[in-house]
Design a protein around this motif. Structure first.
Motif, short mmCIF file in Angstrom:
data_model
loop_
_atom_site.label_atom_id
_atom_site.label_comp_id
_atom_site.label_asym_id
_atom_site.label_seq_id
_atom_site.Cartn_x
_atom_site.Cartn_y
_atom_site.Cartn_z
N CYS A 40 -3.27 0.33 -3.64
CA CYS A 40 -2.98 -1.02 -3.17
C CYS A 40 -2.64 -1.90 -4.37
O CYS A 40 -3.31 -1.84 -5.41
N CYS A 92 -5.62 -2.77 3.03
CA CYS A 92 -5.98 -3.50 1.82
C CYS A 92 -5.69 -4.98 2.08
O CYS A 92 -4.76 -5.31 2.85
N SER A 136 -6.15 -9.22 0.17
CA SER A 136 -6.50 -9.99 -1.03
C SER A 136 -6.68 -11.46 -0.66
O SER A 136 -6.17 -11.93 0.37
N TRP A 149 -10.93 -3.61 0.99
CA TRP A 149 -10.52 -2.50 1.85
C TRP A 149 -11.20 -2.66 3.20
O TRP A 149 -12.42 -2.88 3.27
N SER A 157 -10.76 -0.29 -9.37
CA SER A 157 -9.88 -1.42 -9.65
C SER A 157 -9.53 -1.43 -11.12
O SER A 157 -10.30 -1.93 -11.94
N GLN A 197 0.85 -1.19 0.00
CA GLN A 197 0.00 0.00 0.00
C GLN A 197 0.87 1.23 0.00
O GLN A 197 1.94 1.26 0.63
N PRO A 234 -14.01 3.01 -4.40
CA PRO A 234 -12.92 2.12 -4.81
C PRO A 234 -12.84 2.07 -6.33
O PRO A 234 -13.84 2.21 -7.02
#
Lengths: 110, 116
Positions: B23, B91, B93, B34, B68, B6, B66
């Motif tokens: 991120c 952040c 995943s 998030w 992406s 980040q 957000p």
């Protein structure tokens, strides 16, 4: 939503002592993770344990999904174990949304 | 190193400004998240993106958006910052199907946002 309760909220130990942290949750889950947030704020993965028992060095964890609780055991604690321990769960059907407990603040004294 | 990263790590700004947090993950994961951690260390999910599509949007003010651009990146834009936005933003995943640990989440180092 699902409720996640951790106990105790605070724990102070002498170096070398053992401890057990508990996480209770109110619904069925398909993910349960334990994290350690160190004093620098980093969230470190300890265990991915939706069920069963796992061990990693001085740490081990057990999740009894049918009874809706998980335990984290820390043996021979070290000062570097200090920090906040979080339990986080994903309720079944909640699209990978993790709900966190409020954490256990662990302080290990030298 | 394979990880979730980040930027920036710290962000100090005035009320009313617009800011972004970036991120990136190089783990090959298909879902990114998030989370917000408040001053009492309580962590709560804000958004989740799977293959660039929003799949979770908790009750977050629409000042937070957000974005992406691809599977490896999930940025957080915040407009008209308020004092109450001060927090640490994480952040995360996860890998996705068909792996057995598809929903295990890995977190970035966090961004401490302070609104003055």
């Amino acid at each position: 939503g699902i409720q996640v309760e951790q106990s105790p909220p605070d724990l102070i130990l002498q170096e070398g002592a053992n401890s057990t942290l508990r996480c209770n949750f109110s619904d069925s889950v398909n993910n349960l993770q334990w994290f350690h947030q160190n004093p620098w704020g980093q969230l470190i993965n300890l265990f991915y344990i939706p069920s069963g028992t796992k061990q990693n060095g001085r740490l081990s964890a057990t999740t009894v999904a049918t009874e809706r609780y998980s335990l984290l055991y820390i043996s021979s604690s070290q000062t570097t174990d200090s920090g906040v321990y979080f339990c986080a769960v994903e309720r079944t059907g909640s699209a990978r949304q993790l709900t966190f407990g409020s954490g256990t603040q662990l302080t290990v004294l030298p | 190193d394979t990880a979730v990263s980040q930027t920036p790590k710290y962000l100090v700004t005035q009320m009313g400004n617009d800011k972004s947090i970036k991120c990136e993950q190089n783990l090959g994961h298909d879902t990114m998240y998030w989370y917000k951690q408040d001053s009492k260390k309580f962590l709560k999910i804000m958004f989740s993106y799977n293959n660039k599509e929003l799949i979770i949007n908790e009750t977050v003010p629409n000042r937070f958006s957000p974005k992406s651009p691809d599977k490896a990146h999930l940025n957080l834009h915040i407009n008209s910052l308020e004092l109450g936005d001060s927090a640490v933003y994480f952040c995360a995943s996860s890998q996705g199907y068909p792996t057995s640990r598809y929903n295990e989440q890995f977190f970035g180092p966090g961004t401490r946002l302070t609104v003055l």
